[in-house]
Design an enzyme around this catalytic site. Structure first.
Site, PDB file in Angstrom:
ATOM      1  N   CYS A 109       0.814  -1.229   0.000  1.00  0.00           N
ATOM      2  CA  CYS A 109       0.000   0.000   0.000  1.00  0.00           C
ATOM      3  C   CYS A 109       0.846   1.278   0.000  1.00  0.00           C
ATOM      4  O   CYS A 109       0.315   2.376  -0.177  1.00  0.00           O
ATOM      5  CB  CYS A 109      -0.954   0.008   1.183  1.00  0.00           C
ATOM      6  SG  CYS A 109      -2.011  -1.434   1.244  1.00  0.00           S
ATOM      7  N   HIS A 236      -2.626   7.261   2.588  1.00  0.00           N
ATOM      8  CA  HIS A 236      -3.187   5.956   2.212  1.00  0.00           C
ATOM      9  C   HIS A 236      -4.530   5.794   2.919  1.00  0.00           C
ATOM     10  O   HIS A 236      -4.648   6.089   4.106  1.00  0.00           O
ATOM     11  CB  HIS A 236      -2.213   4.853   2.612  1.00  0.00           C
ATOM     12  CG  HIS A 236      -2.788   3.481   2.459  1.00  0.00           C
ATOM     13  ND1 HIS A 236      -3.456   3.095   1.314  1.00  0.00           N
ATOM     14  CD2 HIS A 236      -2.811   2.399   3.297  1.00  0.00           C
ATOM     15  CE1 HIS A 236      -3.858   1.839   1.456  1.00  0.00           C
ATOM     16  NE2 HIS A 236      -3.488   1.405   2.647  1.00  0.00           N
ATOM     17  N   ASN A 266     -10.271   0.226   1.347  1.00  0.00           N
ATOM     18  CA  ASN A 266      -8.819   0.256   1.166  1.00  0.00           C
ATOM     19  C   ASN A 266      -8.488  -0.392  -0.186  1.00  0.00           C
ATOM     20  O   ASN A 266      -8.664  -1.597  -0.347  1.00  0.00           O
ATOM     21  CB  ASN A 266      -8.167  -0.502   2.323  1.00  0.00           C
ATOM     22  CG  ASN A 266      -6.649  -0.570   2.214  1.00  0.00           C
ATOM     23  OD1 ASN A 266      -6.075  -0.255   1.177  1.00  0.00           O
ATOM     24  ND2 ASN A 266      -6.007  -0.995   3.282  1.00  0.00           N
TER      25      ASN A 266
HETATM   26  O1  UT7 Z   1      -3.299  -1.132   3.956  1.00  0.00           O
HETATM   27  C1  UT7 Z   1      -2.832  -1.623   5.160  1.00  0.00           C
HETATM   28  C2  UT7 Z   1      -3.762  -2.692   5.620  1.00  0.00           C
HETATM   29  N1  UT7 Z   1      -4.414  -2.680   6.829  1.00  0.00           N
HETATM   30  C3  UT7 Z   1      -4.753  -1.701   7.685  1.00  0.00           C
HETATM   31  O2  UT7 Z   1      -4.424  -0.574   7.596  1.00  0.00           O
HETATM   32  C4  UT7 Z   1      -5.591  -2.142   8.830  1.00  0.00           C
HETATM   33  C5  UT7 Z   1      -5.177  -1.513  10.120  1.00  0.00           C
HETATM   34  N2  UT7 Z   1      -6.049  -1.940  11.189  1.00  0.00           N
HETATM   35  C6  UT7 Z   1      -7.331  -1.502  11.308  1.00  0.00           C
HETATM   36  O3  UT7 Z   1      -7.809  -0.732  10.508  1.00  0.00           O
HETATM   37  C7  UT7 Z   1      -8.119  -1.960  12.522  1.00  0.00           C
HETATM   38  O4  UT7 Z   1      -7.258  -2.618  13.423  1.00  0.00           O
HETATM   39  C8  UT7 Z   1      -9.300  -2.896  12.153  1.00  0.00           C
HETATM   40  C9  UT7 Z   1     -10.384  -2.085  11.448  1.00  0.00           C
HETATM   41  C10 UT7 Z   1      -8.831  -4.035  11.279  1.00  0.00           C
HETATM   42  C11 UT7 Z   1      -9.913  -3.486  13.441  1.00  0.00           C
HETATM   43  O5  UT7 Z   1     -10.293  -2.450  14.314  1.00  0.00           O
HETATM   44  P1  UT7 Z   1      -9.866  -2.478  15.850  1.00  0.00           P
HETATM   45  O6  UT7 Z   1     -10.538  -1.346  16.489  1.00  0.00           O
HETATM   46  O7  UT7 Z   1      -8.373  -2.537  15.906  1.00  0.00           O
HETATM   47  O8  UT7 Z   1     -10.523  -3.802  16.337  1.00  0.00           O
HETATM   48  P2  UT7 Z   1      -9.821  -5.093  16.960  1.00  0.00           P
HETATM   49  O9  UT7 Z   1      -9.036  -5.812  15.933  1.00  0.00           O
HETATM   50  O10 UT7 Z   1      -9.173  -4.735  18.252  1.00  0.00           O
HETATM   51  O11 UT7 Z   1     -11.103  -5.937  17.277  1.00  0.00           O
HETATM   52  C12 UT7 Z   1     -12.063  -5.502  18.258  1.00  0.00           C
HETATM   53  C13 UT7 Z   1     -13.213  -6.476  18.209  1.00  0.00           C
HETATM   54  C14 UT7 Z   1     -12.753  -7.931  18.226  1.00  0.00           C
HETATM   55  O12 UT7 Z   1     -13.677  -8.652  18.998  1.00  0.00           O
HETATM   56  P3  UT7 Z   1     -13.340  -9.048  20.522  1.00  0.00           P
HETATM   57  O13 UT7 Z   1     -12.103  -9.882  20.454  1.00  0.00           O
HETATM   58  O14 UT7 Z   1     -13.131  -7.745  21.243  1.00  0.00           O
HETATM   59  O15 UT7 Z   1     -14.537  -9.781  20.947  1.00  0.00           O
HETATM   60  C15 UT7 Z   1     -12.889  -8.351  16.797  1.00  0.00           C
HETATM   61  O16 UT7 Z   1     -13.106  -9.731  16.655  1.00  0.00           O
HETATM   62  O17 UT7 Z   1     -13.927  -6.287  16.980  1.00  0.00           O
HETATM   63  C16 UT7 Z   1     -14.096  -7.556  16.355  1.00  0.00           C
HETATM   64  N3  UT7 Z   1     -14.216  -7.379  14.923  1.00  0.00           N
HETATM   65  C17 UT7 Z   1     -15.372  -7.076  14.332  1.00  0.00           C
HETATM   66  N4  UT7 Z   1     -16.599  -6.883  14.830  1.00  0.00           N
HETATM   67  C18 UT7 Z   1     -17.571  -6.593  13.963  1.00  0.00           C
HETATM   68  C19 UT7 Z   1     -13.245  -7.454  13.981  1.00  0.00           C
HETATM   69  N5  UT7 Z   1     -13.782  -7.232  12.770  1.00  0.00           N
HETATM   70  C20 UT7 Z   1     -15.084  -6.993  12.956  1.00  0.00           C
HETATM   71  C21 UT7 Z   1     -16.164  -6.691  12.098  1.00  0.00           C
HETATM   72  N6  UT7 Z   1     -17.378  -6.499  12.644  1.00  0.00           N
HETATM   73  N7  UT7 Z   1     -16.023  -6.589  10.765  1.00  0.00           N
END
Ligand code: UT7
Length: 311
Positions: A109, A236, A266
């Site tokens: 990216c 990005h 993204n």
């Molecule tokens: O181009 C580069 C590629 N990637 C990125 O830039 C991604 C960078 N990371 C992010 O954007 C964020 O970390 C995410 C959007 C992927 C996730 O957001 P977060 O606030 O960091 O959430 P998390 O991973 O800490 O997850 C919190 C909760 C988890 O549940 P538990 O363990 O607290 O019960 C996840 O399982 O949210 C859950 N979760 C979801 N819930 C509903 C993860 N994905 C989803 C979803 N819908 N789609």
């Protein structure tokens, strides 16, 4: 004094719009979670990397008032090539009817900023290139596991492109640039051949904020600028919370950010040229404006550049 000038820009998005409601209907997720945690409302799926690249590239060449045969350097930033061999830029070069050299560049990216810096350096080296077409195109839907809520909702397909032309009497395009990589972070975001993207989202988020803020702060310092001098910030487009953190830490007024994430998700290499083109089409840029580009991606790569718009 000589330098390159951005003279054209263009984009391509597949027709198929996929809303958050469609994921809500078949995965354990909600529109509210996706909007709050990422800023994404919809994305586009479809096309091939080459077909999207050709459409965006053709639009950029037309906007520059050129013919594809005027292009003597084509760089395609992509992480989702059509084939393993040859480079997808070969297909794009043939379908557009460009002249000269073409190659693919993969820095995930951060690739589009790597490609812009490379094209500008190659034009400036006076080794036979006059007009570069720099395309960012990706079809991440092909390598995303649509059953995994942690990644399925994040990505989209698209392409964006700019034309760079060398002018003997232009000021340098780049005031400063910074390209970097920490290969020890490979395990937090990768995709095996024939597999799906694997991501430790939270870890990528934390690292992304740190490396992009450091990299963007470095180019601002190298160019002897402060954030308030930036007319347009083109980050990005991965997560609106990462973009907000960058704006705050770099002292850039929030309204100066170029954002398409809500409509595209993204799109990896395409995200920066899509956001740049959107801002340019909206009349948000004037000659002499300073643009700050900043990207990060798998690798983990990062790249920032301060660029002068117009002549
Ligand atoms: O181009 C580069 C590629 N990637 C990125 O830039 C991604 C960078 N990371 C992010 O954007 C964020 O970390 C995410 C959007 C992927 C996730 O957001 P977060 O606030 O960091 O959430 P998390 O991973 O800490 O997850 C919190 C909760 C988890 O549940 P538990 O363990 O607290 O019960 C996840 O399982 O949210 C859950 N979760 C979801 N819930 C509903 C993860 N994905 C989803 C979803 N819908 N789609």
């Amino acid at each position: 004094m000589s330098g390159s000038v951005i003279t054209g820009w263009g984009t391509a998005l597949p027709e198929k719009v996929v809303t958050n409601a469609e994921f809500e209907a078949r995965l354990d997720t909600t529109d509210e979670w996706i909007v709050e945690r990422t800023g994404i409302r919809e994305r586009r799926f479809g096309g091939m990397t080459s077909s999207l690249a050709v459409e965006a590239g053709a639009a950029a060449v037309t906007k520059a008032g050129l013919e594809p045969s005027d292009i003597d350097l084509l760089i395609l930033s992509t992480t989702t090539p059509d084939k393993a061999v040859p480079a997808t830029s070969s297909t794009v070069h043939a379908q557009l009817g460009c002249s000269g050299a073409a190659f693919d560049l993969n820095a995930a990216c951060a690739g589009y900023v790597y490609a812009l810096v490379t094209a500008d350096a190659m034009l400036g080296a006076r080794i036979g290139f006059e007009r570069a077409l720099v395309i960012g195109a990706d079809t991440l839907s092909v390598i995303t596991d649509m059953e995994d809520r942690g990644t399925a909702v994040l990505f989209g397909d698209g392409a964006g492109a700019v034309v760079l032309e060398h002018h003997e009497d232009a000021e340098p395009l780049m005031l400063a640039s910074d390209l970097g990589l920490d290969g020890s972070l490979l395990p937090i975001l990768y995709c095996e051949h024939g597999g799906y993207l694997k991501m430790e989202g939270k870890e990528v988020f934390r690292k992304a904020v740190r490396v992009t803020v450091d990299s963007a702060a470095k180019v601002l310092a190298d160019a002897e600028l402060t954030g308030d001098r930036i007319a347009l910030f083109v980050p990005h487009q991965a997560n609106v919370r990462i973009i907000d953190a960058m704006l705050q830490r770099l002292g850039i007024p929030p309204e100066r950010a170029a954002l398409v994430l809500d409509r595209t998700g993204n799109t990896s290499s395409a995200s920066i040229p899509l956001a740049l083109s959107d801002a340019a089409d909206a009349g948000r840029l004037s000659d002499g404006d300073l643009i700050l580009f900043s990207g990060f991606g798998a690798g983990m790569t990062w790249a920032s550049a301060v660029v002068r718009w117009g002549r």
